[in-house]
Design a protein around this motif. Sequence first.
Motif, mmCIF file in Angstrom:
data_model
loop_
_atom_site.group_PDB
_atom_site.id
_atom_site.type_symbol
_atom_site.label_atom_id
_atom_site.label_comp_id
_atom_site.label_asym_id
_atom_site.label_seq_id
_atom_site.Cartn_x
_atom_site.Cartn_y
_atom_site.Cartn_z
ATOM 1 N N VAL A 4 1.339 17.631 5.729
ATOM 2 C CA VAL A 4 1.699 16.288 5.261
ATOM 3 C C VAL A 4 1.081 16.072 3.884
ATOM 4 O O VAL A 4 -0.104 15.832 3.759
ATOM 5 C CB VAL A 4 1.215 15.210 6.239
ATOM 6 C CG1 VAL A 4 1.549 13.823 5.692
ATOM 7 C CG2 VAL A 4 1.875 15.403 7.596
ATOM 8 N N ARG A 5 1.890 16.197 2.846
ATOM 9 C CA ARG A 5 1.407 16.037 1.477
ATOM 10 C C ARG A 5 1.031 14.575 1.234
ATOM 11 O O ARG A 5 1.571 13.668 1.851
ATOM 12 C CB ARG A 5 2.481 16.487 0.497
ATOM 13 C CG ARG A 5 2.868 17.954 0.667
ATOM 14 C CD ARG A 5 4.001 18.311 -0.248
ATOM 15 N NE ARG A 5 5.221 17.610 0.117
ATOM 16 C CZ ARG A 5 6.068 18.055 1.052
ATOM 17 N NH1 ARG A 5 5.803 19.165 1.705
ATOM 18 N NH2 ARG A 5 7.176 17.389 1.327
ATOM 19 N N PRO A 6 0.105 14.343 0.288
ATOM 20 C CA PRO A 6 -0.282 12.954 0.004
ATOM 21 C C PRO A 6 0.909 12.083 -0.348
ATOM 22 O O PRO A 6 0.957 10.911 0.030
ATOM 23 C CB PRO A 6 -1.247 13.117 -1.188
ATOM 24 C CG PRO A 6 -1.806 14.484 -1.040
ATOM 25 C CD PRO A 6 -0.703 15.317 -0.449
ATOM 26 N N VAL A 7 1.896 12.624 -1.076
ATOM 27 C CA VAL A 7 3.049 11.809 -1.448
ATOM 28 C C VAL A 7 3.849 11.404 -0.224
ATOM 29 O O VAL A 7 4.479 10.347 -0.184
ATOM 30 C CB VAL A 7 3.928 12.578 -2.468
ATOM 31 C CG1 VAL A 7 4.599 13.779 -1.823
ATOM 32 C CG2 VAL A 7 4.983 11.646 -3.066
ATOM 33 N N ARG A 8 3.825 12.245 0.810
ATOM 34 C CA ARG A 8 4.562 11.948 2.042
ATOM 35 C C ARG A 8 3.994 10.695 2.709
ATOM 36 O O ARG A 8 4.729 9.888 3.261
ATOM 37 C CB ARG A 8 4.462 13.154 2.973
ATOM 38 C CG ARG A 8 5.194 13.027 4.267
ATOM 39 C CD ARG A 8 6.691 13.297 4.096
ATOM 40 N NE ARG A 8 7.237 13.560 5.410
ATOM 41 C CZ ARG A 8 7.358 14.784 5.939
ATOM 42 N NH1 ARG A 8 6.998 15.835 5.245
ATOM 43 N NH2 ARG A 8 7.870 14.944 7.133
ATOM 44 N N SER A 13 12.963 12.785 3.009
ATOM 45 C CA SER A 13 14.226 13.461 2.716
ATOM 46 C C SER A 13 14.558 14.469 3.809
ATOM 47 O O SER A 13 13.683 14.987 4.506
ATOM 48 C CB SER A 13 14.150 14.175 1.366
ATOM 49 O OG SER A 13 13.258 15.271 1.441
ATOM 50 N N GLU A 14 15.858 14.753 3.944
ATOM 51 C CA GLU A 14 16.302 15.700 4.972
ATOM 52 C C GLU A 14 15.731 17.089 4.721
ATOM 53 O O GLU A 14 15.382 17.801 5.661
ATOM 54 C CB GLU A 14 17.831 15.752 4.996
ATOM 55 C CG GLU A 14 18.491 14.470 5.484
ATOM 56 C CD GLU A 14 19.990 14.602 5.551
ATOM 57 O OE1 GLU A 14 20.501 15.713 5.268
ATOM 58 O OE2 GLU A 14 20.662 13.604 5.868
ATOM 59 N N ASN A 67 17.064 16.750 -5.813
ATOM 60 C CA ASN A 67 16.415 17.936 -5.274
ATOM 61 C C ASN A 67 17.250 18.570 -4.169
ATOM 62 O O ASN A 67 17.204 19.793 -3.961
ATOM 63 C CB ASN A 67 15.029 17.569 -4.741
ATOM 64 C CG ASN A 67 14.140 18.780 -4.586
ATOM 65 O OD1 ASN A 67 14.094 19.643 -5.461
ATOM 66 N ND2 ASN A 67 13.426 18.856 -3.482
ATOM 67 N N GLU A 68 18.030 17.752 -3.454
ATOM 68 C CA GLU A 68 18.923 18.284 -2.433
ATOM 69 C C GLU A 68 20.049 19.128 -3.052
ATOM 70 O O GLU A 68 20.705 19.896 -2.356
ATOM 71 C CB GLU A 68 19.538 17.135 -1.624
ATOM 72 C CG GLU A 68 18.536 16.257 -0.895
ATOM 73 C CD GLU A 68 17.936 16.944 0.310
ATOM 74 O OE1 GLU A 68 18.565 17.892 0.830
ATOM 75 O OE2 GLU A 68 16.829 16.551 0.734
#
Length: 367
Positions: A11-15, A57-58, A273-274
Amino acid sequence: MALWVGGIARVRPVRLGVPAAGAALVTTLLAVHGWAWDPAPPWVPATVLVVLLAAPSERSLRGDQDLLRARGATGRQVLGLASAEAAAAGLAGGLTGVVLSLVCGFLPGTGLVLTWEIVLLLFAGLLVATVAVLPPVVREWYFVPADDGPPWWSPYGLDFVLLALAFFWPLLGWAGGTMLLWRLVELGLRKGKRVIGGALRPLVSGLAGVLALSISWRSALLARSVALVALAVAFAISSALTRDGCTAATVDKVASLLLAAAAAGPSFGLALNERRRDLLIVSTLGGKRRQVATFIAGDALIVGGGGLIGGHLLGVLFVLLTPVEWVAFPHGYLATLGAVVIVSCVAASAWIARLAARDEVSDLRDY
């Protein structure tokens, strides 16, 4: 235990930061406007927008869940991990919003009244983060995601129903108008390849047809981005045109600019990004860096331009549906709003262009 530790480490900080920031914004708006009944409370559309922007995001969800499946995770464990993530983000955001509200004097009560207000705001922060984080996780784990196409509600005409009911409750007009715009943009991008190609031909010459076809293939992704930017712009316009008290109006305007920047910047960047796989295929087939940049610029033009135009139309609709006093047209604020959207779109496009330049053919298996 290894599953939980490994999952939390991913779990990244941005998440956690995105839903936490959204929860902080919503709790601040609630502190400013209070809990009194209002036919069209400004914090409701802001909350909806925050939930849509904070949803993971997916692509990131799919990568995380593929790893958890490989480690033998069960659905209960995945939901537990997502719940822990939502709780951490909600509490962090709620506390931030409460502290900010106390410092700025948005919570003037004392004693038991103030304590109860803080508890409600913390609960609101938890609720916002939970609604933003958990439904996408459940959908990705338990259901096969639908292919890109029209929104799920479009066959039922839910947008028209909500617009018809807007005269009874203005908030339904916010929802119905945004959903109708989403429907029209998706339909136009999916069916309007020739028109899009003709409009882009003076800008990209020989690439117009290919770019129009790419836009048509990703119509659902782009329509969602346009709808988010438009909703943020509409919220900003309605906040600027309606009189709601000096302090509340100022907070609404600042929150509107933050939401517009988030919708046109990080959220649009995740949508771009997708499309990294499409951009990598173009490069693999001999496309030059300028051509890849043209694909990105085409998306940015649609999202930025479509969001600004659609947002102004929705904003006027929302103001007409809201029974409050209007103020003079704020040209300076709306110019700032347009600049925020444009700069955010450009920044997101530059970020994705830089990432796409590093991709190699071997990276195709990761998409």
